[in-house]
Motif scaffolding. Structure first.
Motif, PDB file in Angstrom:
ATOM      1  N   ALA A 135       1.287   9.148  -6.032  1.00  0.00           N
ATOM      2  CA  ALA A 135       1.724  10.519  -5.745  1.00  0.00           C
ATOM      3  C   ALA A 135       2.745  10.984  -6.779  1.00  0.00           C
ATOM      4  O   ALA A 135       2.705  12.129  -7.241  1.00  0.00           O
ATOM      5  CB  ALA A 135       2.303  10.601  -4.343  1.00  0.00           C
TER       6      ALA A 135
ATOM      7  N   TYR B  67       0.834  -1.203   0.000  1.00  0.00           N
ATOM      8  CA  TYR B  67       0.000   0.000   0.000  1.00  0.00           C
ATOM      9  C   TYR B  67       0.877   1.265   0.000  1.00  0.00           C
ATOM     10  O   TYR B  67       0.572   2.251  -0.656  1.00  0.00           O
ATOM     11  CB  TYR B  67      -0.945   0.014   1.202  1.00  0.00           C
ATOM     12  N   GLY B  68       1.958   1.212   0.735  1.00  0.00           N
ATOM     13  CA  GLY B  68       2.882   2.353   0.766  1.00  0.00           C
ATOM     14  C   GLY B  68       3.502   2.612  -0.587  1.00  0.00           C
ATOM     15  O   GLY B  68       3.582   3.750  -1.043  1.00  0.00           O
TER      16      GLY B  68
ATOM     17  N   THR C  78       0.850   4.012  -2.907  1.00  0.00           N
ATOM     18  CA  THR C  78       0.605   5.418  -2.589  1.00  0.00           C
ATOM     19  C   THR C  78       1.727   6.290  -3.139  1.00  0.00           C
ATOM     20  O   THR C  78       1.479   7.345  -3.733  1.00  0.00           O
ATOM     21  CB  THR C  78       0.483   5.617  -1.067  1.00  0.00           C
TER      22      THR C  78
END
Length: 73
Positions: free
Chosen positions: A17, A9-10, A13
């Protein structure tokens, strides 16, 4: 296993971004280029208008001179 999912998930993300950042930069660059093109086109249009006005004024001056010459006779 929760650590691996959290890491995924990191990374997702971070990737989203990054994509948003590059898209934002691309849009800003494109808008700056568009603005420069608009300014260039407006400058050309103003130069053409100035030339047209000069020609028109020269014709009007010639007509006024002709009318004054006729009136003096």
């Amino acid at each position: 296993m929760p650590g691996a999912e959290l890491a995924q998930y990191g990374l997702a993300t971070f990737a989203v971004a990054g994509l948003l950042y590059f898209i934002d930069r691309w849009m800003k660059q494109k808008s700056e280029n568009d603005l420069a093109e608009v300014v260039k086109n407006n400058t050309k249009a103003l130069e053409n208008l100035t030339t047209l006005l000069q020609v028109t004024m020269a014709r009007q001056e010639a007509k006024i001179d002709e009318l004054l010459e006729r009136a003096r006779r």
